[in-house]
Design an enzyme around this catalytic site. Structure first.
Site, PDB file in Angstrom:
ATOM      1  N   ARG A 160       0.841  -1.206   0.000  1.00 44.07           N
ATOM      2  CA  ARG A 160       0.000   0.000   0.000  1.00 44.07           C
ATOM      3  C   ARG A 160       0.874   1.253   0.000  1.00 44.07           C
ATOM      4  O   ARG A 160       0.527   2.273  -0.579  1.00 44.07           O
ATOM      5  CB  ARG A 160      -0.966   0.022   1.193  1.00 44.07           C
ATOM      6  CG  ARG A 160      -1.717   1.345   1.313  1.00 44.07           C
ATOM      7  CD  ARG A 160      -2.945   1.310   2.232  1.00 44.07           C
ATOM      8  NE  ARG A 160      -2.788   0.434   3.367  1.00 44.07           N
ATOM      9  CZ  ARG A 160      -2.021   0.688   4.445  1.00 44.07           C
ATOM     10  NH1 ARG A 160      -1.368   1.826   4.528  1.00 44.07           N
ATOM     11  NH2 ARG A 160      -1.929  -0.182   5.425  1.00 44.07           N
ATOM     12  N   TYR A 171     -17.050  17.387 -15.019  1.00 47.96           N
ATOM     13  CA  TYR A 171     -17.384  15.962 -15.133  1.00 47.96           C
ATOM     14  C   TYR A 171     -18.403  15.612 -14.039  1.00 47.96           C
ATOM     15  O   TYR A 171     -18.206  15.952 -12.871  1.00 47.96           O
ATOM     16  CB  TYR A 171     -16.105  15.142 -14.975  1.00 47.96           C
ATOM     17  CG  TYR A 171     -16.321  13.652 -14.965  1.00 47.96           C
ATOM     18  CD1 TYR A 171     -16.716  12.978 -16.116  1.00 47.96           C
ATOM     19  CD2 TYR A 171     -16.148  12.914 -13.797  1.00 47.96           C
ATOM     20  CE1 TYR A 171     -16.925  11.607 -16.101  1.00 47.96           C
ATOM     21  CE2 TYR A 171     -16.341  11.543 -13.778  1.00 47.96           C
ATOM     22  CZ  TYR A 171     -16.739  10.899 -14.929  1.00 47.96           C
ATOM     23  OH  TYR A 171     -16.940   9.538 -14.913  1.00 47.96           O
ATOM     24  N   ASP A 182      -8.070  19.376 -14.291  1.00 49.09           N
ATOM     25  CA  ASP A 182      -8.343  18.006 -14.732  1.00 49.09           C
ATOM     26  C   ASP A 182      -7.934  17.954 -16.210  1.00 49.09           C
ATOM     27  O   ASP A 182      -8.606  18.503 -17.076  1.00 49.09           O
ATOM     28  CB  ASP A 182      -9.833  17.690 -14.547  1.00 49.09           C
ATOM     29  CG  ASP A 182     -10.183  16.259 -14.966  1.00 49.09           C
ATOM     30  OD1 ASP A 182      -9.481  15.694 -15.827  1.00 49.09           O
ATOM     31  OD2 ASP A 182     -11.181  15.722 -14.455  1.00 49.09           O
ATOM     32  N   LYS A 207      -8.694   6.975 -19.375  1.00 52.49           N
ATOM     33  CA  LYS A 207      -9.017   7.536 -20.688  1.00 52.49           C
ATOM     34  C   LYS A 207      -7.779   7.502 -21.594  1.00 52.49           C
ATOM     35  O   LYS A 207      -7.281   6.443 -21.889  1.00 52.49           O
ATOM     36  CB  LYS A 207      -9.601   8.939 -20.505  1.00 52.49           C
ATOM     37  CG  LYS A 207     -10.633   9.040 -19.359  1.00 52.49           C
ATOM     38  CD  LYS A 207     -11.905   8.243 -19.598  1.00 52.49           C
ATOM     39  CE  LYS A 207     -12.785   8.091 -18.356  1.00 52.49           C
ATOM     40  NZ  LYS A 207     -13.146   9.317 -17.673  1.00 52.49           N
TER      41      LYS A 207
END
Ligand SMILES: *Cc1c(COP(=O)(O)O)cnc(C)c1O
Length: 404
Positions: A58, A111, A193, A218
């Site tokens: 982690r 978004y 973004d 994306k």
């Protein structure tokens, strides 16, 4: 044999950095592609005796580190953080940089998932928000100065100004350098973004932004086969805060996801060139069509953000939105009539996708001021042959006319 070394030198070209940053060959076997490290834990030579700094997955993992180095090199940042999704990245970053009572000013066509996270999840924890038209800098400055609303403390301090440019799906272009000044004048940070542009087309940190967010699902992943997100910064203090939350909350990308994202990212430049060239040709074709009311593509001189996009982007990207004269019925007909374009959420993959935002990606903002017009479809132009993309749209458009 030469020593493994990643050619991530900041003065190397974009594609050289994409292929080499973080990707040094494996020293034991010489494997040119660094192996994927699945181990969740690492042997210690005596208590606390770590061999290469790795302790527990982690916290750090070599495959994730390789991706983070590659991302930092491509966005021109000092540090990058890879997460399990774009929204996981946003959530950890917002928690690192705000406290209850603080306020976020974001685009009124943000978004939908970002708006849902900020308004419906973080709003419950006292983070306020004000959506504004980010291309109107006076309106942004007013909202930043006014501070908290919609859930935050009245007058709560604006910590973050949050922009997508090009925006989704209205394809608005915002002047990043000018917006950075508005944010900094008010003591706030500018978050960009950069999912739609990708680091190949636009580098917000170089234009004055403080934080870059990506849904690596994306363009960066690029093959519609992995979900992920990233945060990139160029400031050790911000990096410290975000790195702590990444570790403490644990929404990290797994080794296989990090590997697939790295593999995709190596070809980002060649893909973005083709995505952009295809979209430019499709947008010009759409402009000639009688069924079309408006084409939203920053590569068209008629687009209000064209000159600005030319200034801050290398090309104009693969995303186009189209509004139809025939209203919702025409948009729905086209959305359900193509075969090369697949009707699906998401974007940025090598295959062309079509989306009907008001019912799909942006269904969560229906009825709010972020709602998307119902006569609009969004195209993610893939890397197929452009003649086939246009032929596919042409046959779909013919079905509007006949209504069959
Ligand atoms: C998809 C997307 C996100 C969210 O990313 P996920 O990987 O789906 O969590 C954020 N911003 C933009 C612009 C997006 O397209």
């Amino acid at each position: 044999m030469s020593q493994p070394e990643s050619s991530s030198a900041a003065n190397a070209g974009f594609n050289t950095r994409a292929v080499h940053a973080g990707q040094a060959f494996e020293p034991r076997t010489g494997a040119v592609v660094p192996p994927v490290h699945f181990s969740s834990t690492y042997a210690q030579d005596g208590i606390g005796g770590l061999r290469a700094g790795y302790e527990y997955g982690r916290g750090t993992n070599p495959t994730r580190d390789a991706l983070q180095e590659q991302l930092a090199a491509l966005e021109g940042g000092s540090h990058a953080f890879s997460f399990s999704s774009g929204l996981a990245a946003e959530d950890s970053m917002i928690r690192a940089l705000t406290r209850p009572g603080d306020h976020i000013v974001l685009g009124n066509d943000a978004y939908g998932g970002t708006y849902r996270l900020i308004s419906r999840v973080l709003g419950e924890w006292g983070i306020g928000n004000t959506p504004v038209d980010m291309s109107n800098l006076d309106a942004v400055a007013k909202a930043v100065a006014a501070g908290g609303s919609n859930g935050g403390a009245a007058g709560g301090k604006t910590q973050l100004v949050w922009v997508e440019t090009p925006s989704n799906p209205m394809m608005k272009i915002t002047d990043i350098a000018a917006l950075a000044k508005v944010a900094h004048d008010a003591g706030a940070l500018l978050v960009v973004d950069n999912t739609f542009a990708s680091p190949y087309l636009q580098n917000p940190l170089a234009l004055g932004a403080d934080v870059v967010v990506h849904s690596t699902t994306k363009y960066i992943g690029g093959h519609s086969d992995v979900v992920g997100g990233a945060i990139i910064v160029n400031d050790p203090e911000l990096a410290e805060k975000i790195g702590f939350v990444q570790f403490a909350v644990g929404a990290v990308s797994g080794p296989m996801d990090a590997f697939l994202t790295t593999r995709g990212l190596k070809t980002l430049g060649v893909r973005m060139d083709r995505h952009s060239d295809n979209a430019q040709a499709v947008a010009e074709w759409l402009l000639q069509r009688p069924e079309v009311e408006v084409v939203l593509y920053p590569g068209l001189p008629s687009h209000p953000g064209h000159e600005l996009a030319k200034k801050q982007m290398k090309k104009f990207g693969g995303m186009i939105s189209v509004q139809f004269k025939g209203g919702e019925a025409a948009a729905r007909k086209v959305a359900e009539s193509t075969s090369v374009f697949t009707l699906a959420e998401s974007l940025g993959g090598i295959e062309s996708l079509m989306n009907y935002p008001s019912e799909m990606t942006h269904a969560s903002v229906k009825g709010t001021e972020l709602a998307v017009p119902e006569n609009l479809i969004r195209l993610s132009c893939g890397i197929e042959d452009v003649e086939d993309l246009i032929a596919d749209l042409e046959q779909a458009f013919a079905r509007i006319e006949t209504g069959s």
